[in-house]
Design an enzyme around this catalytic site. Structure first.
Site, PDB file in Angstrom:
ATOM      1  N   GLU A 158     -41.431 -63.140 -77.838  1.00  0.00           N
ATOM      2  CA  GLU A 158     -40.662 -63.080 -79.117  1.00  0.00           C
ATOM      3  C   GLU A 158     -41.372 -62.281 -80.175  1.00  0.00           C
ATOM      4  O   GLU A 158     -42.702 -62.612 -80.162  1.00  0.00           O
ATOM      5  CB  GLU A 158     -40.455 -64.634 -79.566  1.00  0.00           C
ATOM      6  CG  GLU A 158     -39.888 -64.521 -80.820  1.00  0.00           C
ATOM      7  CD  GLU A 158     -40.210 -65.774 -81.867  1.00  0.00           C
ATOM      8  OE1 GLU A 158     -39.342 -66.130 -82.801  1.00  0.00           O
ATOM      9  OE2 GLU A 158     -41.182 -66.220 -81.835  1.00  0.00           O
ATOM     10  N   ASP A 188     -43.613 -67.501 -77.412  1.00  0.00           N
ATOM     11  CA  ASP A 188     -43.376 -67.766 -78.830  1.00  0.00           C
ATOM     12  C   ASP A 188     -44.228 -66.734 -79.762  1.00  0.00           C
ATOM     13  O   ASP A 188     -45.431 -66.381 -79.190  1.00  0.00           O
ATOM     14  CB  ASP A 188     -43.585 -69.247 -79.163  1.00  0.00           C
ATOM     15  CG  ASP A 188     -43.202 -69.313 -80.605  1.00  0.00           C
ATOM     16  OD1 ASP A 188     -42.073 -69.579 -80.665  1.00  0.00           O
ATOM     17  OD2 ASP A 188     -44.290 -69.733 -81.285  1.00  0.00           O
ATOM     18  N   ASP A 197     -40.752 -72.149 -72.373  1.00  0.00           N
ATOM     19  CA  ASP A 197     -41.134 -71.739 -73.694  1.00  0.00           C
ATOM     20  C   ASP A 197     -42.772 -71.868 -73.732  1.00  0.00           C
ATOM     21  O   ASP A 197     -43.185 -72.753 -73.447  1.00  0.00           O
ATOM     22  CB  ASP A 197     -40.484 -72.362 -74.975  1.00  0.00           C
ATOM     23  CG  ASP A 197     -40.333 -71.429 -75.913  1.00  0.00           C
ATOM     24  OD1 ASP A 197     -41.271 -70.823 -76.461  1.00  0.00           O
ATOM     25  OD2 ASP A 197     -39.223 -71.239 -76.571  1.00  0.00           O
ATOM     26  N   HIS A 246     -32.190 -70.090 -82.029  1.00  0.00           N
ATOM     27  CA  HIS A 246     -32.339 -71.219 -82.758  1.00  0.00           C
ATOM     28  C   HIS A 246     -32.826 -70.968 -84.103  1.00  0.00           C
ATOM     29  O   HIS A 246     -33.215 -71.888 -84.911  1.00  0.00           O
ATOM     30  CB  HIS A 246     -33.136 -72.167 -81.954  1.00  0.00           C
ATOM     31  CG  HIS A 246     -34.508 -71.716 -81.746  1.00  0.00           C
ATOM     32  ND1 HIS A 246     -34.816 -70.726 -80.905  1.00  0.00           N
ATOM     33  CD2 HIS A 246     -35.607 -72.247 -82.261  1.00  0.00           C
ATOM     34  CE1 HIS A 246     -36.189 -70.315 -80.921  1.00  0.00           C
ATOM     35  NE2 HIS A 246     -36.778 -71.324 -81.651  1.00  0.00           N
ATOM     36  N   ASP A 247     -33.427 -69.546 -84.548  1.00  0.00           N
ATOM     37  CA  ASP A 247     -33.842 -69.350 -85.691  1.00  0.00           C
ATOM     38  C   ASP A 247     -33.216 -68.695 -86.693  1.00  0.00           C
ATOM     39  O   ASP A 247     -33.296 -68.455 -87.854  1.00  0.00           O
ATOM     40  CB  ASP A 247     -35.051 -68.673 -85.677  1.00  0.00           C
ATOM     41  CG  ASP A 247     -36.333 -69.436 -84.811  1.00  0.00           C
ATOM     42  OD1 ASP A 247     -36.360 -70.624 -84.914  1.00  0.00           O
ATOM     43  OD2 ASP A 247     -36.885 -68.728 -84.036  1.00  0.00           O
TER      44      ASP A 247
HETATM   45  C1  NOJ Z   1     -40.733 -68.935 -83.537  1.00  0.00           C
HETATM   46  C2  NOJ Z   1     -39.997 -70.110 -82.890  1.00  0.00           C
HETATM   47  O1  NOJ Z   1     -38.781 -69.510 -82.129  1.00  0.00           O
HETATM   48  C3  NOJ Z   1     -39.507 -70.980 -84.151  1.00  0.00           C
HETATM   49  O2  NOJ Z   1     -38.350 -71.950 -83.918  1.00  0.00           O
HETATM   50  C4  NOJ Z   1     -40.785 -71.632 -84.681  1.00  0.00           C
HETATM   51  O3  NOJ Z   1     -40.569 -72.316 -85.891  1.00  0.00           O
HETATM   52  C5  NOJ Z   1     -42.059 -70.650 -85.047  1.00  0.00           C
HETATM   53  N1  NOJ Z   1     -42.101 -69.719 -83.804  1.00  0.00           N
HETATM   54  C6  NOJ Z   1     -43.363 -71.199 -84.958  1.00  0.00           C
HETATM   55  O4  NOJ Z   1     -43.618 -71.840 -83.648  1.00  0.00           O
END
Ligand code: NOJ
Ligand code: MG
Length: 533
Positions: free
Chosen positions: A264, A201, A99, A325-326
């Site tokens: 992302e 990210d 990542d 994971h979000d």
């Molecule tokens: C995206 C990530 O997937 C998330 O988990 C994170 O909190 C935010 N970016 C900030 O880095």
């Protein structure tokens, strides 16, 4: 022999390292734990693992707040553990994707410590500093994704710095070429170690408006909605200047051969496409999150797939994701029965699939109270069901204490420890979710129609989603029932007869079909069609 890059026919598996396998009993998953579980990934049949951040971090955002891009956080192990994981994964033909978090660092990063030390500091301009507004307040109306103003006041130097996420995650200034140089150096450091690519990210956040204009009010926002959606992120995300940034990132990996960049990006399909670059000079896979929160309706999803396929630029390779994971886990969002249908969809659509750890055993979203959640997003923007702890509970390996996650008290409670919810309990059960994933992945590996083949959507009604996947003389009909009641479809012409090779509900494999097909509620069928004519 195929010459297509591995990531076009491979399947990616996302590991949230804190939650996969703890090897040292501290309750937090680690690199050695992942290494010991490579058997599972090989047995499942995936091709690459993407690890959420494993770098030195104060863990305010569980690793997405990085204090040293080039070192492994002790909670996950040492550099040698990462090297051992790389070695062992590669020996099994598994790729490893790290990542990359280029948008912000932790406030504990040496770069930020220097930057905030004085207005004359060498790295002052590595972050985004602005004078207060005339009234002493924040320089403009920009909001943090994690609630409140995106500006934090620094007493010592009398200016505000911008943070799109937590106050302890200051944004880097991508208009400063030194920042781009430093981050691409980090990329080379890991590429030289042999990593196979990066998931980047919040890629669409990197550039912000040069003149710091206020973001406009979101006309769709309603009182009572999440306060973070109150403004349209016009001047803080997806700026035209992103074009040069993605080109620089791509140039960095290009000399290394078949390494992959995955971005992302949460944007509508048409805007997502820009991230492929103008001439195949952007990221290889801008994450396509269309399925991740799509209404589970066959007509809607059919249109969404068509729109996405239509929008792809020449040479742009598709990809699909059902969880990360979000986001709420799919098995809870659409229910366990439809989660099996979703697995068939994810693994038979055209493009690279990403599986989120635990999806292969049907892990559900765990319930946490926002007020006591570990996730800062839940605590700072409570009451909207946005908390992410529920998607991050420890992997369920075997029945018994902590479901085999580790000896210590897990950092988040294990959801289920009963046999049926674990890898061990599902491994030899042909009716299990795990068996379904393994069969689907085996199908992808052996039938090029699913990797290289064409996609053609077919007209259907009600809960039925119908499409063809074809390459050479391999022809498959995929029929998914997104509803709970059986549906029938008549089959004519070149699509009239064949044999079922896979069913989401156990029991219909090998059945010969001709002239019509009935699909049970919550079932999905893959039919190998007889040669046309
Ligand atoms: C995206 C990530 O997937 C998330 O988990 C994170 O909190 C935010 N970016 C900030 O880095
Ligand atoms: Mg540990």
């Amino acid at each position: 022999m195929t010459t297509a890059p591995w990531w076009t026919h491979g399947t990616i598996y996302q590991i949230y390292p804190r939650s996969f396998q703890d090897s040292d009993g501290d309750g937090v998953g680690d690199l050695e734990g992942i290494r010991r579980r490579l058997d599972h990934l090989e047995d499942l049949g995936v091709d690459a693992l993407w690890l959420s951040p494993i770098f030195v971090s104060p863990m305010r955002d569980f690793g997405y707040d990085i204090a040293d891009y080039r070192a492994v956080d002790p909670v996950f192990g040492r550099m040698e553990d990462l090297e051992a994981l790389l070695r062992d994964a590669h020996a099994r033909g598994l790729r490893v994707i790290l990542d990359l978090v280029p948008n912000h660092t932790s406030d504990q990063h040496a770069w930020f410590k220097d930057s905030r030390s004085s207005r004359q500091a060498a790295k002052r301009d590595w972050y985004i500093w602005r004078d207060p507004a005339p009234d002493g307040g924040p320089p403009n109306n920009w909001l943090s994704e994690f609630g409140g103003s995106a500006w934090a006041f620094d007493e010592a130097t009398g200016q505000y710095y911008y943070h799109a996420f937590l106050e302890s995650q200051p944004d880097l200034n991508w208009r400063n070429p030194a920042v781009c140089e430093a981050i691409t150096d980090v990329m080379r450091f890991w590429l030289d170690k042999g990593v196979d690519g990066f998931r980047i990210d919040v890629l669409w956040h990197l550039m912000k408006d040069e003149s710091f204009r206020d973001n406009p009010v979101n006309p769709h926002w309603r009182e009572g909605g999440p306060p973070t959606d109150r403004l349209v992120k016009l001047y803080t995300t997806d700026l035209p200047e992103m074009e040069t940034v993605i080109r620089r990132l791509r140039e960095t990996v290009e000399p290394y051969g078949d390494r992959v960049l995955i971005g992302e990006i949460y944007l509508p399909t048409e805007r997502l496409m820009r991230y492929y670059g103008t001439e195949n000079d952007g990221v290889h896979l801008p994450f396509n999150f269309a399925l991740i929160d799509a209404a589970w309706d066959a007509r809607h999803i059919h249109r969404m797939i068509e729109d996405y396929e239509q929008a792809l630029p020449p040479g742009g390779w598709p990809n699909w994701v059902t969880g990360n994971h979000d986001k709420p886990r799919i098995a809870t969002r659409i229910g366990p029965a439809q989660a099996r249908v979703a697995a068939v969809l994810l693994l038979t659509l055209r493009g690279t699939p990403t599986i989120y750890y635990g999806e292969e055993i049907g892990m559900e979203h765990a319930v946490f109270d926002d007020a006591t959640a570990l996730d800062p997003f839940a605590r700072q923007v409570p009451g909207f069901g946005l908390g992410r702890d529920g998607a991050r509970t420890p992997m369920q390996w075997e029945p018994g204490p902590n479901a085999g996650f580790g000896a210590g008290t897990p950092w988040l409670p294990v959801s289920r420890t009963d046999e049926a919810a674990t890898v061990a309990g599902q491994r030899d059960d042909p009716a299990s979710m795990l068996s379904l994933y393994r069969r689907l992945l085996a199908l992808r590996r052996t039938r090029k129609a699913f990797t290289e083949g064409r996609y053609q959507g077919l007209a259907a009604e009600g809960g039925l989603l119908l499409y063809l996947r074809e390459a050479g003389d391999e022809r498959f009909l995929v029929a998914l029932n997104l509803g709970a009641v059986p549906v029938s479809v008549s089959l004519t012409g070149p699509v009239s007869a064949g044999r079922i090779v896979l069913s989401a509900k156990p029991g219909r494999e090998d059945e010969a079909i001709a002239g019509s097909l009935t699909i049970d509620g919550d079932d999905a069928l893959v039919v190998a069609l007889d040669p046309a004519g």
